[in-house]
Design an enzyme around this catalytic site. Sequence first.
Site, mmCIF file in Angstrom:
data_model
loop_
_atom_site.group_PDB
_atom_site.id
_atom_site.type_symbol
_atom_site.label_atom_id
_atom_site.label_comp_id
_atom_site.label_asym_id
_atom_site.label_seq_id
_atom_site.Cartn_x
_atom_site.Cartn_y
_atom_site.Cartn_z
ATOM 1 N N ASP A 30 0.948 -1.331 -0.009
ATOM 2 C CA ASP A 30 0.036 -0.127 0.103
ATOM 3 C C ASP A 30 0.864 1.247 -0.114
ATOM 4 O O ASP A 30 1.900 1.296 0.490
ATOM 5 C CB ASP A 30 -0.814 -0.115 1.304
ATOM 6 C CG ASP A 30 -1.988 0.845 1.170
ATOM 7 O OD1 ASP A 30 -2.387 1.436 -0.018
ATOM 8 O OD2 ASP A 30 -2.467 1.326 2.180
ATOM 9 N N ARG A 43 -0.733 9.309 -9.843
ATOM 10 C CA ARG A 43 -0.839 8.044 -8.819
ATOM 11 C C ARG A 43 -0.407 7.062 -9.631
ATOM 12 O O ARG A 43 0.377 6.056 -9.167
ATOM 13 C CB ARG A 43 -2.275 7.673 -8.577
ATOM 14 C CG ARG A 43 -2.776 8.740 -7.677
ATOM 15 C CD ARG A 43 -4.297 8.552 -7.227
ATOM 16 N NE ARG A 43 -4.397 7.390 -6.734
ATOM 17 C CZ ARG A 43 -4.458 6.989 -5.421
ATOM 18 N NH1 ARG A 43 -3.929 7.926 -4.538
ATOM 19 N NH2 ARG A 43 -4.462 5.661 -4.947
ATOM 20 N N HIS A 47 2.279 3.421 -8.904
ATOM 21 C CA HIS A 47 2.086 2.197 -9.468
ATOM 22 C C HIS A 47 3.116 1.760 -10.121
ATOM 23 O O HIS A 47 3.567 0.250 -9.958
ATOM 24 C CB HIS A 47 0.814 1.738 -10.301
ATOM 25 C CG HIS A 47 -0.606 2.408 -9.389
ATOM 26 N ND1 HIS A 47 -0.840 1.924 -7.723
ATOM 27 C CD2 HIS A 47 -1.700 3.061 -9.301
ATOM 28 C CE1 HIS A 47 -1.753 2.614 -7.292
ATOM 29 N NE2 HIS A 47 -2.301 3.137 -8.342
ATOM 30 N N ASN A 78 -11.084 -2.100 -4.923
ATOM 31 C CA ASN A 78 -10.375 -1.189 -5.904
ATOM 32 C C ASN A 78 -10.865 -1.064 -7.251
ATOM 33 O O ASN A 78 -10.710 -0.253 -8.072
ATOM 34 C CB ASN A 78 -8.899 -1.879 -5.981
ATOM 35 C CG ASN A 78 -8.119 -1.552 -4.846
ATOM 36 O OD1 ASN A 78 -7.051 -2.457 -4.707
ATOM 37 N ND2 ASN A 78 -8.367 -0.665 -4.042
ATOM 38 N N TRP A 79 -11.924 -2.067 -7.699
ATOM 39 C CA TRP A 79 -12.674 -1.611 -8.983
ATOM 40 C C TRP A 79 -13.411 -0.492 -8.960
ATOM 41 O O TRP A 79 -13.784 0.162 -9.863
ATOM 42 C CB TRP A 79 -13.669 -2.812 -9.283
ATOM 43 C CG TRP A 79 -13.189 -4.112 -9.572
ATOM 44 C CD1 TRP A 79 -13.177 -5.078 -8.951
ATOM 45 C CD2 TRP A 79 -12.212 -4.455 -10.830
ATOM 46 N NE1 TRP A 79 -12.404 -6.328 -9.472
ATOM 47 C CE2 TRP A 79 -11.979 -5.723 -10.608
ATOM 48 C CE3 TRP A 79 -11.993 -3.634 -11.996
ATOM 49 C CZ2 TRP A 79 -11.032 -6.326 -11.683
ATOM 50 C CZ3 TRP A 79 -11.118 -4.325 -12.681
ATOM 51 C CH2 TRP A 79 -10.637 -5.633 -12.699
ATOM 52 N N ARG A 81 -12.229 2.615 -7.883
ATOM 53 C CA ARG A 81 -11.435 3.644 -8.228
ATOM 54 C C ARG A 81 -11.640 4.213 -9.567
ATOM 55 O O ARG A 81 -12.347 3.570 -10.474
ATOM 56 C CB ARG A 81 -9.860 3.204 -8.149
ATOM 57 C CG ARG A 81 -9.696 3.038 -6.805
ATOM 58 C CD ARG A 81 -8.081 2.807 -6.711
ATOM 59 N NE ARG A 81 -7.788 2.593 -5.121
ATOM 60 C CZ ARG A 81 -6.453 2.521 -4.705
ATOM 61 N NH1 ARG A 81 -5.563 2.659 -5.407
ATOM 62 N NH2 ARG A 81 -6.587 2.194 -3.241
ATOM 63 N N SER A 206 -7.919 -4.479 5.441
ATOM 64 C CA SER A 206 -8.507 -3.858 4.204
ATOM 65 C C SER A 206 -8.946 -5.174 3.456
ATOM 66 O O SER A 206 -8.754 -5.261 2.267
ATOM 67 C CB SER A 206 -7.870 -3.059 3.107
ATOM 68 O OG SER A 206 -7.533 -1.842 3.942
HETATM 69 C C1 IPE Z 1 -5.515 -2.493 -0.081
HETATM 70 O O1 IPE Z 1 -5.115 -1.013 0.038
HETATM 71 C C2 IPE Z 1 -5.583 -3.328 -1.269
HETATM 72 C C3 IPE Z 1 -4.234 -3.468 -1.905
HETATM 73 C C4 IPE Z 1 -3.091 -3.051 -1.487
HETATM 74 C C5 IPE Z 1 -4.249 -3.987 -3.196
HETATM 75 P P1 IPE Z 1 -6.155 -0.192 -0.288
HETATM 76 O O2 IPE Z 1 -5.448 1.351 -0.395
HETATM 77 O O3 IPE Z 1 -7.143 -0.277 -1.258
HETATM 78 O O4 IPE Z 1 -6.994 -0.083 1.079
HETATM 79 P P2 IPE Z 1 -7.848 1.051 1.947
HETATM 80 O O5 IPE Z 1 -8.626 1.483 1.227
HETATM 81 O O6 IPE Z 1 -6.721 2.119 2.422
HETATM 82 O O7 IPE Z 1 -8.547 0.294 3.111
HETATM 83 C C1 IPE Z 2 -1.750 0.279 -3.073
HETATM 84 O O1 IPE Z 2 -1.454 1.544 -3.291
HETATM 85 C C2 IPE Z 2 -2.003 0.050 -4.640
HETATM 86 C C3 IPE Z 2 -3.261 -0.591 -5.091
HETATM 87 C C4 IPE Z 2 -4.372 -0.511 -3.987
HETATM 88 C C5 IPE Z 2 -3.708 -1.014 -6.277
HETATM 89 P P1 IPE Z 2 -2.536 2.806 -3.367
HETATM 90 O O2 IPE Z 2 -2.991 3.105 -4.759
HETATM 91 O O3 IPE Z 2 -3.598 2.249 -2.366
HETATM 92 O O4 IPE Z 2 -1.686 3.884 -2.638
HETATM 93 P P2 IPE Z 2 -2.392 4.987 -1.675
HETATM 94 O O5 IPE Z 2 -2.679 4.007 -0.162
HETATM 95 O O6 IPE Z 2 -3.735 5.722 -2.322
HETATM 96 O O7 IPE Z 2 -1.350 5.853 -1.415
HETATM 97 MG MG MG Z 3 -4.027 2.268 -0.614
#
Ligand code: IPE
Ligand code: IPE
Ligand code: MG
Length: 256
Positions: A30, A43, A47, A78-79, A81, A206
């Site tokens: 994360d 962002r 990634h 995450n779908w 987003r 999560s």
């Molecule tokens: C958890 O991170 C999912 C992954 C790392 C793939 P998220 O960023 O989606 O979790 P929340 O929303 O902070 O709980």
């Molecule tokens: C983790 O990083 C990757 C995925 C959840 C796909 P994030 O995209 O959640 O990064 P933050 O938590 O918003 O910084």
């Molecule tokens: Mg995150």
Amino acid sequence: MTDRKVITEEGQVISKSPPPLPSHIAMIMDGNGRWAEDRGAPREEGHRVGSEVVNRIVRCCRRWGLKHLTLYAFSEQNWGRPVDEVGALMTLLSQYLKEQREEMVERRIQLRAIGDLNKLPSWVREQLLAIIEETSKNQGMTLTLALSYGGREEIIQAIKSITSQVRRGELDPDHIDESMIQAHLYAPDIPPPDLIIRTSGEQRLSNFLLWQSAYAELDFLKLPWPEFTESHLHDACLRFAKRERRFGLTSAQMES
Ligand code: IPE
Ligand code: IPE
Ligand code: MG
């Protein structure tokens, strides 16, 4: 596996030998988005760098001789987003698979995936399933990608599958036990994680491996995933080795 020294990709020697390793490490990768935003970058850049870190960490775990590595790459939630971010993540996943296929074969890594894979775009799913098939006999390390994954969703599908056996009269509900639930998870043969590491400072699961994490040791790191290195993993393994896992028993019982 000739060199088991702990060396970063830049050649920095961290220690002469690998740390004591648990059997299964799972990681919640994360903090990519915030890492990029803090640098004024999109962002997606977070990634992209995050996926390079995945390469390094997978390589390192393989070199150390880890048996099972599970990486939370994309959650069911995450779908939701923005479409562009989801698209960028799918493209990165596809690139990762394309670039790492050969290495997985060479290093005898067995690729696995957990999650609702039907939701992945077909061009990614087909690529993923082809490598899973190609590496299915490999004995080196299982690398499980949690993709379109949710722990609650995994438990729901297990319940549906078990109750359909009950409905067909094939199963007495009194016989439902822990091992039966385990048998209906996405990867029933993979043992539960011993250690779950989450980067980015958040102290939550999560929706990751909710059933399997019952007795996992949790390690929360402040740094974002793009800054995670072999050295941080090494330290996390040392911290893990110092913990006493009691599984509900007493220290004295664990020693005997
Ligand atoms: C958890 O991170 C999912 C992954 C790392 C793939 P998220 O960023 O989606 O979790 P929340 O929303 O902070 O709980
Ligand atoms: C983790 O990083 C990757 C995925 C959840 C796909 P994030 O995209 O959640 O990064 P933050 O938590 O918003 O910084
Ligand atoms: Mg995150």
